[in-house]
Enzyme design. Structure first.
Site, PDB file in Angstrom:
ATOM      1  N   THR A   1       0.761   4.739   5.026  1.00 49.87           N
ATOM      2  CA  THR A   1       0.146   3.658   5.811  1.00 49.87           C
ATOM      3  C   THR A   1       1.206   2.643   6.224  1.00 49.87           C
ATOM      4  O   THR A   1       1.165   2.106   7.335  1.00 49.87           O
ATOM      5  CB  THR A   1      -0.976   2.961   5.008  1.00 49.87           C
ATOM      6  OG1 THR A   1      -1.839   3.955   4.470  1.00 49.87           O
ATOM      7  CG2 THR A   1      -1.781   2.034   5.879  1.00 49.87           C
TER       8      THR A   1
ATOM      9  N   GLY B   1       0.836  -1.193   0.000  1.00 51.52           N
ATOM     10  CA  GLY B   1       0.000   0.000   0.000  1.00 51.52           C
ATOM     11  C   GLY B   1       0.868   1.239   0.000  1.00 51.52           C
ATOM     12  O   GLY B   1       2.029   1.207  -0.417  1.00 51.52           O
ATOM     13  N   SER B   2       0.316   2.327   0.513  1.00 51.01           N
ATOM     14  CA  SER B   2       1.028   3.603   0.451  1.00 51.01           C
ATOM     15  C   SER B   2       2.130   3.673   1.507  1.00 51.01           C
ATOM     16  O   SER B   2       2.088   2.985   2.532  1.00 51.01           O
ATOM     17  CB  SER B   2       0.032   4.748   0.656  1.00 51.01           C
ATOM     18  OG  SER B   2      -0.540   4.629   1.936  1.00 51.01           O
TER      19      SER B   2
ATOM     20  N   GLU C   1       5.650  -3.259   1.002  1.00 50.80           N
ATOM     21  CA  GLU C   1       5.757  -2.948  -0.439  1.00 50.80           C
ATOM     22  C   GLU C   1       4.990  -1.647  -0.624  1.00 50.80           C
ATOM     23  O   GLU C   1       3.758  -1.643  -0.563  1.00 50.80           O
ATOM     24  CB  GLU C   1       5.138  -4.065  -1.285  1.00 50.80           C
ATOM     25  CG  GLU C   1       5.733  -5.448  -1.069  1.00 50.80           C
ATOM     26  CD  GLU C   1       7.014  -5.676  -1.869  1.00 50.80           C
ATOM     27  OE1 GLU C   1       7.619  -4.698  -2.345  1.00 50.80           O
ATOM     28  OE2 GLU C   1       7.410  -6.845  -2.004  1.00 50.80           O
TER      29      GLU C   1
HETATM   30  P1  NAD Z   1      -3.382   2.284   1.418  1.00 47.18           P
HETATM   31  O1  NAD Z   1      -2.094   2.410   2.147  1.00 47.18           O
HETATM   32  O2  NAD Z   1      -4.379   3.368   1.562  1.00 47.18           O
HETATM   33  O3  NAD Z   1      -4.139   0.947   1.840  1.00 47.18           O
HETATM   34  C1  NAD Z   1      -3.555  -0.345   1.725  1.00 47.18           C
HETATM   35  C2  NAD Z   1      -4.239  -1.303   2.687  1.00 47.18           C
HETATM   36  O4  NAD Z   1      -3.947  -0.894   4.027  1.00 47.18           O
HETATM   37  C3  NAD Z   1      -5.757  -1.356   2.577  1.00 47.18           C
HETATM   38  O5  NAD Z   1      -6.176  -2.705   2.739  1.00 47.18           O
HETATM   39  C4  NAD Z   1      -6.209  -0.506   3.760  1.00 47.18           C
HETATM   40  O6  NAD Z   1      -7.506  -0.854   4.230  1.00 47.18           O
HETATM   41  C5  NAD Z   1      -5.151  -0.855   4.792  1.00 47.18           C
HETATM   42  N1  NAD Z   1      -4.941   0.122   5.877  1.00 47.18           N
HETATM   43  C6  NAD Z   1      -5.259   1.435   5.895  1.00 47.18           C
HETATM   44  N2  NAD Z   1      -4.865   1.994   7.075  1.00 47.18           N
HETATM   45  C7  NAD Z   1      -4.277   1.009   7.801  1.00 47.18           C
HETATM   46  C8  NAD Z   1      -3.640   0.955   9.084  1.00 47.18           C
HETATM   47  N3  NAD Z   1      -3.528   2.047   9.864  1.00 47.18           N
HETATM   48  N4  NAD Z   1      -3.132  -0.208   9.507  1.00 47.18           N
HETATM   49  C9  NAD Z   1      -3.203  -1.324   8.720  1.00 47.18           C
HETATM   50  N5  NAD Z   1      -3.794  -1.337   7.506  1.00 47.18           N
HETATM   51  C10 NAD Z   1      -4.325  -0.191   7.040  1.00 47.18           C
HETATM   52  O7  NAD Z   1      -2.968   2.053  -0.115  1.00 47.18           O
HETATM   53  P2  NAD Z   1      -3.923   1.978  -1.371  1.00 47.18           P
HETATM   54  O8  NAD Z   1      -4.483   3.360  -1.604  1.00 47.18           O
HETATM   55  O9  NAD Z   1      -4.859   0.823  -1.208  1.00 47.18           O
HETATM   56  O10 NAD Z   1      -2.873   1.619  -2.526  1.00 47.18           O
HETATM   57  C11 NAD Z   1      -2.188   2.588  -3.280  1.00 47.18           C
HETATM   58  C12 NAD Z   1      -0.738   2.719  -2.817  1.00 47.18           C
HETATM   59  O11 NAD Z   1      -0.141   1.423  -2.759  1.00 47.18           O
HETATM   60  C13 NAD Z   1       0.130   3.512  -3.785  1.00 47.18           C
HETATM   61  O12 NAD Z   1       0.983   4.370  -3.056  1.00 47.18           O
HETATM   62  C14 NAD Z   1       0.965   2.455  -4.494  1.00 47.18           C
HETATM   63  O13 NAD Z   1       2.204   2.927  -5.007  1.00 47.18           O
HETATM   64  C15 NAD Z   1       1.134   1.440  -3.402  1.00 47.18           C
HETATM   65  N6  NAD Z   1       1.401   0.123  -3.963  1.00 47.18           N
HETATM   66  C16 NAD Z   1       2.626  -0.428  -3.760  1.00 47.18           C
HETATM   67  C17 NAD Z   1       2.925  -1.664  -4.319  1.00 47.18           C
HETATM   68  C18 NAD Z   1       4.270  -2.300  -4.129  1.00 47.18           C
HETATM   69  O14 NAD Z   1       4.388  -3.501  -4.360  1.00 47.18           O
HETATM   70  N7  NAD Z   1       5.292  -1.588  -3.715  1.00 47.18           N
HETATM   71  C19 NAD Z   1       1.957  -2.336  -5.073  1.00 47.18           C
HETATM   72  C20 NAD Z   1       0.714  -1.743  -5.248  1.00 47.18           C
HETATM   73  C21 NAD Z   1       0.443  -0.519  -4.679  1.00 47.18           C
END
Ligand code: NAD
EC number: 1.2.1.3
Length: 488
Positions: free
Chosen positions: A234, A230-231, A252
């Site tokens: 987070t 994710g981001s 990641e």
């Molecule tokens: P996000 O960080 O908003 O959410 C990812 C996941 O984390 C979701 O399931 C969300 O419900 C959960 N989450 C949110 N807050 C949390 C917390 N406090 N504790 C635990 N879990 C929590 O990311 P997104 O908007 O779903 O995805 C987009 C981002 O992901 C972009 O920045 C992208 O570059 C990144 N990304 C990285 C990879 C990689 O392999 N490096 C791959 C895909 C996406």
């Protein structure tokens, strides 16, 4: 095998998978079809009690699952692979609806998920390594599974990103609880449901939840590892929260990858690849080219070719056929991307193409290329995660690399160059986990994938990714009197 195994698969009903079957909840929410904002199916919101039950069942299952042979676990993955392949069309449809992917790319994600499982079925058992052996002592290093692992997943590639975690965790003898993004829970929950018939209850469970579920997982003392995609923002929260119980953590995270084009390329051949690297999946790829650096000698010609390629694409809602790009996945992301368009407009940056978002009926955004914005602009410095990309000229390699590496993220990068020595020299100086030469950014199940700097911690995929699901253990075997050999 779980209760869910005996039931007919329905692709319009979604439940959590807890313990030995399907579980509903008193509260539900639903995803939104990003093409027209229509609501999708209800999906249960897991409670903390659901998570506790899932952890307990996984802990029980781990005792026996971790003692099964590597080969038998690979066989279970092979059954899961075949079952997923059997449901390719239905799963592709789910991905089209929940993630806004044109059908050929939705099916492509199912195929990539099948391939990820297949790759893992072929991985050999890690062999014990004898570190030292003499007449007195034998030192052997081996690898053991961690226990209950939690997967926390994003919405851009809901199925294949979950699959990399599931396949590696299960093969190495761990049990896994998967939390899909609440924006895209459907394909992941359905895959976990269809897998139950091949696994003992509790080995693979799936929980959809609201904002509370992720933090409950990262704090849970019964979960030994979190694999998070994710981001970056987070990811830092996940790391801090996991520190309380010293969980193993793989992160990641986001990226701001650079694509470098050298002056010796065949422009007509390379332009479609550069366009794909920047805009595929409406730029919602962690490793997508988010900054284009094109040598000044071919800058104008390459820009013209790129614009030509992108203008030939059909961009629209997934109800239409022949699409190359669909909408961005959700309203939050649509609004984030909007801030980049607005910032460019306020600062008077030129657009080589595009510049207007769309008509707002769904989350479709018309692709845009920003022409040579300053190095410190928002569009160069930050990750939009949507189809707006800056293009800048370069002339000196050293100066170029300084600009390319001037970022706290370091996930990927690409280099297009006919001179392979030069391509390798440039690629090896990019501070990122993966660099592609003469290709758009395309992660493979075969290749370890990781981020440098604030793009991640640890990594996954490939044979090396398996080690992120195992603890090392060293056995000291004394063959003779230890007191004597320690000179006590
Ligand atoms: P996000 O960080 O908003 O959410 C990812 C996941 O984390 C979701 O399931 C969300 O419900 C959960 N989450 C949110 N807050 C949390 C917390 N406090 N504790 C635990 N879990 C929590 O990311 P997104 O908007 O779903 O995805 C987009 C981002 O992901 C972009 O920045 C992208 O570059 C990144 N990304 C990285 C990879 C990689 O392999 N490096 C791959 C895909 C996406």
């Amino acid at each position: 095998m779980g209760d869910a195994s005996g039931q007919q698969l329905e692709f319009e009903k979604f439940k959590n998978i807890v313990g030995d079957g399907l579980r509903d909840a008193s509260k539900h929410h639903n995803g939104i079809n990003p093409s027209d904002k229509s609501p999708l199916w209800d999906v249960p919101i897991a409670t903390e009690a659901d998570l506790n039950d899932a952890v307990k069942t996984a802990q029980n299952a781990f005792t026996s699952w971790s003692r099964t042979t590597w080969e038998s676990r690979a066989t279970a993955l092979a059954h899961m692979r075949d079952e997923l392949a059997k449901h390719r069309e239905e799963m592709g449809k789910l991905l089209l609806l929940e993630a806004g992917k044109p059908i050929q790319f939705a099916l492509g994600e199912v195929d990539a998920s099948v391939h990820t499982l297949d790759f893992h079925t072929k991985q050999p058992t890690p062999t014990d390594e004898v570190l030292q052996e003499d007449a007195d002592l034998k030192l052997t290093m081996r690898y053991v599974p961690l226990g209950v692992s939690g997967a926390i997943c994003p919405w851009n590639f809901p199925l294949v990103l979950a699959m990399g975690k599931i396949a590696a965790a299960l093969l190495t003898g761990n049990c896994m609880i998967v939390k899909p993004s609440p924006f895209t829970p459907y394909s992941t929950l359905k895959f976990i449901e269809m897998s139950q018939q091949f696994l003992p209850p509790g080995v693979l469970q799936g929980l959809n939840g609201d904002d509370k579920l992720g933090p409950w997982m990262t704090e849970h003392p019964g979960i030994e590892k979190i694999s998070f995609t994710g981001s970056t923002a987070t990811g830092k929260r996940v790391l801090m929260s996991s520190a309380k119980t010293l969980k193993r953590v793989t992160l990641e995270l986001g990226g701001n990858s650079a694509c470098i084009v050298c002056p010796d390329v065949d422009i007509q051949k390379v332009a479609p690849l550069v366009a794909l690297g920047a805009f595929y999946n409406s730029s919602q790829i962690c490793v997508a080219s988010k900054r284009l650096y094109v040598h000044k000698d071919i800058y104008d010609e390459m820009q013209k070719a790129l614009v030509g390629v992108i203008q030939s694409w059909k961009v629209g809602p997934t109800s239409e056929s022949g699409l190359m790009l669909g909408p961005v996945q959700n309203e939050m992301q649509y609004k984030i991307v909007k801030t980049f368009f607005e910032d460019c407009a306020v600062n008077g940056y030129d657009f080589a193409m595009g510049g207007k978002m769309g008509d707002g009926s769904g989350f479709v955004i018309q692709p845009a290329i920003v022409d040579n914005p300053p190095h410190d602009s928002k569009i160069v410095k930050e990750e939009p995660f949507g189809p707006i990309v800056p293009m800048m000229p370069w002339s000196d390699e050293e100066e170029l690399l300084t600009r390319v590496n001037d970022t706290r993220t370091g996930l990927g990068g690409s280099v297009y160059c006919a001179d392979i020595d030069r391509a390798n020299r440039i690629a090896s100086q990019i501070e990122a986990g993966t660099v592609w030469i003469n290709s758009f950014e395309r992660p493979l199940a075969e290749a370890f994938f990781s981020g440098h700097k604030e793009s991640g911690l640890g990594g996954e995929l490939g044979k090396h990714g398996l080690f992120s699901y195992m603890n090392a253990q060293v056995i000291h075997l004394y063959k003779t009197d230890v007191a004597k050999s320690a000179k006590l």
